[in-house]
Design an enzyme around this catalytic site. Structure first.
Site, PDB file in Angstrom:
ATOM      1  N   ASP A  79       0.943  -1.042  -0.148  1.00  0.00           N
ATOM      2  CA  ASP A  79      -0.036   0.204   0.227  1.00  0.00           C
ATOM      3  C   ASP A  79       1.230   1.444  -0.071  1.00  0.00           C
ATOM      4  OD1 ASP A  79       1.444  -0.101   2.729  1.00  0.00           O
ATOM      5  OD2 ASP A  79      -0.954  -0.122   3.568  1.00  0.00           O
ATOM      6  N   CYS A  89       3.015  -3.022   3.787  1.00  0.00           N
ATOM      7  CA  CYS A  89       2.256  -2.120   4.566  1.00  0.00           C
ATOM      8  C   CYS A  89       2.970  -1.729   6.029  1.00  0.00           C
ATOM      9  CB  CYS A  89       1.034  -2.779   5.021  1.00  0.00           C
ATOM     10  SG  CYS A  89       0.909  -3.612   6.094  1.00  0.00           S
ATOM     11  N   THR A 102       2.398  -1.970   8.879  1.00  0.00           N
ATOM     12  CA  THR A 102       2.672  -3.045   9.832  1.00  0.00           C
ATOM     13  C   THR A 102       3.403  -4.477   9.451  1.00  0.00           C
ATOM     14  OG1 THR A 102       0.328  -3.602  10.617  1.00  0.00           O
ATOM     15  CG2 THR A 102       1.116  -1.819  11.846  1.00  0.00           C
ATOM     16  N   HIS A 133       4.842 -31.737   9.644  1.00  0.00           N
ATOM     17  CA  HIS A 133       4.831 -30.274   9.064  1.00  0.00           C
ATOM     18  C   HIS A 133       3.957 -30.693   7.884  1.00  0.00           C
ATOM     19  CE1 HIS A 133       6.979 -28.253  11.585  1.00  0.00           C
ATOM     20  NE2 HIS A 133       8.794 -28.312  10.736  1.00  0.00           N
TER      21      HIS A 133
END
Ligand code: RB5
Length: 144
Positions: free
Chosen positions: A7, A63, A65, A131
């Site tokens: 962004d 972005c 965070t 996994h």
């Protein structure tokens, strides 16, 4: 082809990461945004996520965070997006979780972002039975 998007808050970091990736001989496609003008991160997260699934490739989102991008990206079926903050997470999110997208905060130093991306791209999935079993449980739930 590695896909990348951000962004407005992640724009500068994205531009630097593109340069870093190209210097390290990765092919990278930029899905925007193309300026610091305010945009909505879900538009870019969802666009990149759909391309990652369709092209079975890897993606990088940035972005302010990393949180909004990871939340939005993980809504797309088949996406395992990890919000990564350090080099150990960069390694383990691929080795253990086979993350097909990483989300970064633009507040991290650029050198750390570069290092995270390099480690993430260079680390293979472990293919360990435990996994695989855990990831299968996530896929099964997603397909209910
Ligand atoms: C944009 O102001 C900011 O909310 C966004 O970059 C991100 O941090 C959201 O999680």
């Amino acid at each position: 082809m590695i896909l990348i998007a951000s962004d407005h808050a992640g724009y500068d970091t994205k531009e630097q990461l593109k340069k870093f990736l190209k210097e390290n001989n990765y092919e990278v496609e930029d899905l925007g945004t193309n300026s610091k003008e305010s945009v909505d991160y879900p538009d870019f997260a969802i666009k990149l996520a759909n391309r990652v699934i369709k092209e079975k490739t890897l993606g990088i989102l940035i972005c302010g965070t990393g949180i909004g991008m990871s939340i939005a990206c993980n809504k797309v079926k088949g996406i395992r997006c990890a919000k990564v903050s350090d080099e150990l997470e960069a390694k383990l999110c691929k080795e253990h979780n086979n993350a097909n997208v990483i989300a970064l905060s633009s507040r991290l130093p650029q050198s750390l972002c570069n290092s995270i991306v390099k480690i993430y791209l260079e680390t293979p999935f472990s293919n360990d039975e435990r996994h695989i079993r855990r990831l299968d449980k996530i896929s099964k739930y997603e397909c209910q």
